[in-house]
Scaffold this motif. Sequence first.
Motif: not given
Length: 449
Positions: A4-6, A304-310, A366-367, A406-409
């Motif tokens: 995701l970071v890449f 950091a985009d909250p919507r990238n949280a898993r 799921v993100r 939740r694993d935050d982005a």
Amino acid sequence: MKHLVFKAHVAAVSLAIGLAGAGWAQTVQDNSVPDTGGLNIPSNLQIFGKVDPNVRKATAIVNDTVITGTDVDQRVALIEAANNTKIAGEERERLKLQVLRQLIDETLQIQEAASKEITVTPAELNQSYNRVAQNFKQSPAQFTQYLRQNGSSERSLRRQIEGELAWQRYLRRQIEPLTNVGEEEVKSILQRIEQSKGATEYNLQEIYIAAPPERAAEGAANAQRIMQEIGKQQQPFAYYARNFSEATTRSTGGDLGWVRAETLPPEIAQAAAQMQVGQVAGPVEVPGGFSILYLTDKRQVLTADPRNARLSLKQLTVRFPEGVTQAQATQRAAAFAEATRALRGCGTVDQLAAKLGAEVVDNDTVRIRDLPAQLQEIMLNLQVGQSTPPFGTPQEGVRALVLCGRDDAQSAQLPSVEQVQNQLEQARVNLRAQQKLRDLRRDAIVEYR
């Protein structure tokens, strides 16, 4: 997470490349001469003689290579088979004209590659053809029969494969070695990315319909027809962009990449700022024509985009019996909602499911951004142990998602020098490839029959 970071790095580089250019990010009609280009064309011109667009049939000779009406029909059938659809009426006629243009370009690319002694061997064609058959879950023989049943042919697909492979090799041999990126240029782009931290950027796809002032009404009507077809949701947006857009981005499904508002024409920027992710807007009138926009995503640069949280989720599903009425479904959904609101964490989900006769599905990957737009806003504000409101249909039952974790982005980091350099080199190769194809079109002898 590294993947995701890449992807964020690549997107950031794309943004910086867009900022480094002098032009807007919106695509333009694929003309070799922008505007009139010094041609001195009067605005009140008079046409002498009759103009009949039907004179040009779907057959052409390109530098002695014949493209027949059968070639066009089989390629159209191939598009229909790949998208599992049937196209009729005016839309089919427009698609046939687009396919003819693509076949002409494809022929020119194969011819230019051959002039540099670049060829694709039968073994390589077989390998690629077999891989396509596997994607359709068929053997090569079954796939050949499938194409014939759908009005296409093995020959048509092999020709398309040959064109793509030959042109890729031509670019690697003739253009990539001549493409260089300076160290100072890379440093400048990295500085631009840092300076744009926190700015909103949009991931847009576009269908551009050219319409000069004298054809504005016709262009608007054409764009509106495409909007109506998109509204039927029978094909993805990229399908319509590839087949109807008159911009250089049609080959990539209309993808403009990640862009900032200031790199867009004012009309496009204003529309993008008002759109929700997943929304289609248009027709938007822009200089020279009309644009139809699809907002696939948006975010803030290096933030950091909250919507990238898993999310770790449990899904509860309650099925309705056949023949249930809307009133009965509403009543059952209300009872289901009351029960899920009383949940005391994910540990009680299985107990509640047994009581309600519900199905339970677990998912830990799921993100938030991968969920439907209606659920994304709900999940952003949900606390661990809480449930979403019920959603679904009387036919499929109602569902609710329970948030278990939740694993935050993490904030994205600057891309490496190598990533910036590779991305910029690829952008320049693509630009020079477009310029080369325009040169081939200018020099080609094309006779329509």
